[in-house]
Motif scaffolding. Structure first.
Motif: not given
Length: 330
Positions: A146, A149, A276
């Protein structure tokens, strides 16, 4: 015939699972070892203790350390790119990158390996489904990572780990083209390669590995497990997979590492495990399944492309010296 093929497939899958479990736990043990040792001390310990285990195993199984100047030149090059360099880069990188993320970044190894295979012409048989599996596996690692992020630093540490992953890919390709399938037992090659890596690392220790150490119980246990299971055993299993299935299949194991490293990081070190991350691991497993199921033709092509033509016997051995079949040296 089908039963024999099924047994081979089961053994191959089991071997990959064991390799992924041990290799994926490397990042956890490295992080624990770094609590009392410098990066170069961790690297040197891994190489020396791992070499000791494999040398003992080599002679205990009736084999010997290979001879020949030409062969040892290849062994030293492989030791640099498969052991000394990536071990040091991982230890350096994990000073600022946690164990789970290190495993995720290392999962780029198969893509580096595919790129090298395409550049060198050893992946001419790469099927669309296999390529899709590789890309799906990489997508899964991105979901776990990710990057959208990310808020801070990985920086140089993440770059060091990416360098280690690329180094592994170079090493697997080089080993597949120059060392395996030459009639030398893989236990002999893996022992010799860690011996060479120990020598290379010893040369670097004075440059940054002479700091005072603080070997508490956790550090000592981590160093021993890292050396014996995550270096000696893992390295020999990697050699076997390169020998039997080709360099790309060995690199594909890297896609399973995020699953192991992230889970261990969450359970042992309290690192984040979100929906996730779980979804990303499921995508990774699906991608690996595709590459394993549709890899037979591509593996055959890799083997054909990387199998060296018969040449003169290695130096220091008589020309008529017996060269055992690989089936008898496992």
């Amino acid at each position: 015939m089908s039963d024999s093929r099924g047994r081979r497939s089961l053994w191959s899958g089991l071997r990959v699972a064991v390799l992924a479990l041990l290799w994926g736990s490397t990042f956890l043990w490295t992080e624990l070892a770094l609590r009392g040792l410098s990066p170069l001390q961790v690297t040197f310990t891994r190489c020396v203790l791992g070499a000791l285990v494999l040398v003992v195993a080599c002679y205990a199984t009736g084999h010997r350390i290979p001879k020949g100047v030409a062969l040892w030149r290849h062994i030293v090059v492989a030791a640099l790119f498969c052991n000394a360099l990536p071990f040091a880069l991982f230890s350096l990188g994990q000073q600022s990158v946690d164990s789970g993320l290190a495993g995720v970044l290392n999962a780029t190894t198969p893509l580096w390996s595919i790129a090298l295979g395409l550049a060198l012409g050893s992946e001419r048989g790469l099927r669309p489904v296999r390529l899709a599996g590789l890309l799906l596996g990489f997508t899964g690692t991105i979901v776990i990572f990710a990057p959208w992020q990310a808020t801070g630093a990985g920086g140089w540490g993440a770059l060091a780990i990416l360098g280690a992953a690329a180094s592994y890919a170079v090493a697997f390709t080089y080993m597949g083209r120059t060392l395996v399938r030459r009639g030398t037992a893989t236990i002999s090659l893996s022992a010799a390669q860690l011996l060479a890596a120990s020598g290379l690392t010893a040369l670097a220790v004075p440059m940054g590995g002479l700091e005072t150490i603080n070997p508490g119980p956790t550090v000592l246990v981590a160093a021993v497990v890292l050396s014996v299971l995550c270096t000696a055993v893992t390295f020999h299993l990697t050699y076997r997979i390169i020998n039997d299935e080709g360099a790309t299949n060995a690199a594909v194991v890297g896609y399973l590492l995020p699953v192991v490293s992230v889970l261990l990081g969450a359970v042992v070190l309290g690192e984040d495990l979100s929906v996730r991350v779980v979804l990303g691991m499921a995508v990774v497993l699906a991608g690996v399944g595709m590459t394993r199921r549709h890899g037979a033709a591509a593996t055959a092509t890799v083997k054909e492309a990387t199998t060296p033509t018969p040449g003169p016997a290695p130096e220091d051995e008589p020309a008529d010296a017996p060269r055992p079949l690989l089936e008898n040296t496992r």
